[in-house]
Design an enzyme around this catalytic site. Structure first.
Site, PDB file in Angstrom:
ATOM      1  N   CYS A   1      -4.972 -10.572   8.083  1.00  0.00           N
ATOM      2  CA  CYS A   1      -4.243 -10.658   9.344  1.00  0.00           C
ATOM      3  C   CYS A   1      -3.124 -11.684   9.146  1.00  0.00           C
ATOM      4  CB  CYS A   1      -5.146 -10.968  10.531  1.00  0.00           C
ATOM      5  SG  CYS A   1      -5.948 -12.569  10.527  1.00  0.00           S
TER       6      CYS A   1
ATOM      7  N   CYS B   1      -1.004  -7.111  10.547  1.00  0.00           N
ATOM      8  CA  CYS B   1       0.014  -7.751   9.707  1.00  0.00           C
ATOM      9  C   CYS B   1       1.118  -6.793   9.310  1.00  0.00           C
ATOM     10  CB  CYS B   1      -0.602  -8.412   8.475  1.00  0.00           C
ATOM     11  SG  CYS B   1      -1.357  -7.281   7.313  1.00  0.00           S
TER      12      CYS B   1
ATOM     13  N   CYS C   1       1.763  -6.617   4.429  1.00  0.00           N
ATOM     14  CA  CYS C   1       0.663  -6.362   3.504  1.00  0.00           C
ATOM     15  C   CYS C   1       1.129  -5.452   2.383  1.00  0.00           C
ATOM     16  CB  CYS C   1      -0.505  -5.711   4.246  1.00  0.00           C
ATOM     17  SG  CYS C   1      -1.140  -6.721   5.579  1.00  0.00           S
TER      18      CYS C   1
END
Length: 142
Positions: free
Chosen positions: A12, A86, A90
């Site tokens: 996250c 996120c 990522c």
């Protein structure tokens, strides 16, 4: 125990709430059968105190954990990558199993607001463990 354990990475933004709670549940409910990591694209200074308190209520201690920065190595070393808000921060690698868990962000919330998020994370972790052929413990390990 098998020589090669499945590996899960929870990501996250701040690595201070959702991903830490999910990693805590995997550690507690897998009995060590799953290697677990958590990281954030922009890690916070410390774990959300309400998340620590909510997890302590169900017997999972997050006090020794620290937010960590997301690295490509962590993604590369994991079989399953679970993102929690996120987005494009990522990294993506072909051949990895990715899941995006849409969960409310516990940042700035009190423990009352964090409890339902915690309970939903536990439900999803139990499903994840089952999908990895790991029988979740009914109660967290001490």
């Amino acid at each position: 125990m098998p020589e090669s354990r499945p590996s899960v990475l929870f990501v996250c933004v701040h690595n201070a709430g959702r991903s830490q709670m999910a990693a805590g549940f995997v550690r507690a409910l897998s009995g060590g059968a799953v290697e677990v990591r958590s990281a954030g694209s922009m890690p916070a200074e410390q774990i959300n105190p309400a998340a620590v308190e909510a997890m302590a209520e169900v017997g999972v201690d997050l006090r020794g954990q620290q937010p960590k920065v997301l690295t490509e190595d962590a993604v590369h070393a994991s079989d399953v990558v679970i993102t929690m808000g996120c987005g494009d921060a990522c990294p993506y690698y072909p051949g990895k199993r990715y899941e995006d868990w849409q969960l409310d962000d516990p940042a700035g919330q009190g423990v009352e607001a964090v409890r339902p998020i915690r309970d939903e994370i536990r439900r999803r972790v139990e499903e994840l463990l089952t999908s990895l052929d790991v029988t979740p413990a009914t109660t967290p390990a001490p």
